[in-house]
Design an enzyme around this catalytic site. Structure first.
Site, short mmCIF file in Angstrom:
data_model
loop_
_atom_site.label_atom_id
_atom_site.label_comp_id
_atom_site.label_asym_id
_atom_site.label_seq_id
_atom_site.Cartn_x
_atom_site.Cartn_y
_atom_site.Cartn_z
N ASP A 131 52.19 49.70 55.88
CA ASP A 131 51.20 49.61 54.81
C ASP A 131 52.17 49.29 53.36
O ASP A 131 53.01 48.91 53.15
CB ASP A 131 50.21 50.98 54.70
CG ASP A 131 48.89 50.46 54.30
OD1 ASP A 131 48.66 50.14 52.96
OD2 ASP A 131 48.07 50.36 55.06
N HIS A 166 46.97 51.93 48.42
CA HIS A 166 46.16 51.88 49.60
C HIS A 166 46.87 52.73 51.11
O HIS A 166 46.41 53.33 51.75
CB HIS A 166 46.15 50.21 49.99
CG HIS A 166 45.47 50.07 51.39
ND1 HIS A 166 46.01 50.05 52.57
CD2 HIS A 166 44.35 49.70 51.48
CE1 HIS A 166 45.21 49.68 53.45
NE2 HIS A 166 43.82 49.40 52.73
N SER A 354 40.07 49.58 56.87
CA SER A 354 41.39 50.12 56.76
C SER A 354 41.30 51.67 56.66
O SER A 354 42.12 52.43 57.39
CB SER A 354 41.80 49.54 55.19
OG SER A 354 42.46 48.24 55.26
#
Length: 412
Positions: A131, A166, A354
């Site tokens: 990520d 994120h 996600s």
């Protein structure tokens, strides 16, 4: 009657043959980029020395090898693509495409809190996240630091960081222990160890070759850190068949090496055929998103409109998990999306497949904690066979349904 000379047939056949060895996205780029170099992923069995000589002769360069898919990351001039495709030993030239990003009530919905109360917390199992990196949040580092390794493909830094946010949120969905919230915002496997591999930049973007390099690092270090589960909350619109898709090939290699791989279904729903790559891998556990309406009552749940759907030709997603307004760990003051809402400095909300994907990764960690001998195929089958159907959503919308960790543990 019009006759076409045989040499014309030969020329046409050669053109078709060459074009079929090049990603159509690259052929379109070649129309306007001409002599500019573009990043490509090259499938070839040629040795480094031979390949280097051929590439440099045409004005290109090798970035690095991608042994995980038996390929190379290369820069090639657009106007030389067809010439290069004709060379002996060149199998296919794929675009090195740009890939993008795609708990409170949620953990109650999938019964992970009940599993935690029974003593299952992912202890001894390591989950790797590909990520934007990870911020050393108290939920990961206290009372002890569970970030056992950090690898930065993008900038080469040594210490954990997340310049997007994120990756930190995703890791918290799976492994946050709720330290900064008194246990309120806790992930599925709050004692699992964490490996963070940064493959996306501050804007949440990254080349396929960088993601594959991250996969290779995980493969090379899986025994060292006891990595059993890999979570990928990333995706792109597939443009190649699965057997040529670089990301799918990478995921399949991880799977063949015994790793459980959870992948986001993508946020391009509600139409059919909207599963993003590498969620199109038949091996990986592809995870769609549920809107839990912020209640622990499953009866009001719906499959999120944005969640990627499969089709009669692609039986995906495999399962679904909560993915709307999920509360999880924040990376300092770094925002990463318009949907993001700050709960306090330590936590934020986010929406997407996600967020659902790492919950499935955390579920796999709990199953492995109970029985370390489980294979990835067994874990996939257990999660699917114990899932709960959501209203009347079809097979290509929800797969087997929403994961139920409490029931899954009973099957182990």
């Amino acid at each position: 009657m019009n006759l076409i000379p045989m040499f014309a047939f030969s020329k046409i056949a050669k053109e078709i043959y060459v074009s079929n060895k090049i990603d159509k996205r690259l052929l379109k780029k070649a129309l306007y980029l001409r002599s500019e170099c573009v990043p490509v992923i090259l499938y070839s069995h040629l040795s480094y020395d031979i390949l280097k000589e051929k590439i440099e002769k045409m004005g290109g360069s090798i970035k690095f090898e991608l042994p995980i898919i038996k390929a190379w990351s290369v820069n090639l001039p657009c106007d030389k693509l067809k010439n290069f495709a004709t060379l002996k030993g060149i199998h296919f030239i794929a675009e090195d495409s740009t890939v993008k990003l795609q708990l409170y009530i949620a953990t109650q919905e999938i019964a992970s809190r009940n599993a935690n109360d029974l003593g299952y917390s992912g202890k001894g199992v390591t989950i790797a996240f590909l990520d934007t990196g990870i911020y050393p949040h108290p939920d990961f580092t206290k009372p002890k630091n569970r970030i056992v390794a950090f690898h930065d493909v993008v900038n080469g830094k040594k210490q954990p960081y997340d310049d997007n946010g994120h990756g930190t949120h995703v890791a918290g969905d799976a492994t946050g222990n709720g330290y900064a919230s008194g246990g309120k915002y806790k992930g599925v496997a709050p004692e699992a160890n964490i490996v963070a591999v940064k493959v996306l930049d501050a804007y949440g973007r990254g080349l396929s070759s960088d993601i594959l390099a991250g996969m290779q690092w995980i493969l090379d270090n899986k025994d060292k850190y006891n990595i059993r589960v890999v979570s990928l909350s990333i995706g792109e619109t597939p443009s190649l068949p699965a057997f040529l898709d670089p990301l799918v090939r990478g995921v399949d290699t991880l799977w063949r090496n015994g790793l459980v791989v959870t992948v986001a279904a993508g946020n391009s729903g509600p139409n059919y055929n909207t599963i993003t790559s590498p969620g199109t891998s038949k091996n990986a556990i592809t995870v769609g998103a549920v809107d839990d309406k912020r209640t622990s009552d499953i009866s009001d749940d719906e499959i999120a409109q944005f969640s990627g759907r499969g089709s009669p030709y692609l039986y995906k997603p495999d399962i679904v998990a909560p993915g709307v307004k999920i509360v999880s760990t924040a990376s300092e003051n770094v925002p990463f999306g318009a949907d993001e809402v700050t709960i306090n400095k330590a936590y934020r909300t986010a929406t997407g497949t996600s967020m659902a994907t790492p919950m499935a990764a955390g579920a796999a960690a709990l199953l492995l904690e109970k029985n370390p001998n489980l294979t990835n195929v067994q874990i996939k089958n257990i999660l699917k066979s114990t899932a709960i159907k959501i209203d009347d959503a079809g097979l290509w919308t929800q797969g087997s349904g929403m994961i139920n960790i409490e029931e899954a543990l009973k099957k182990v």
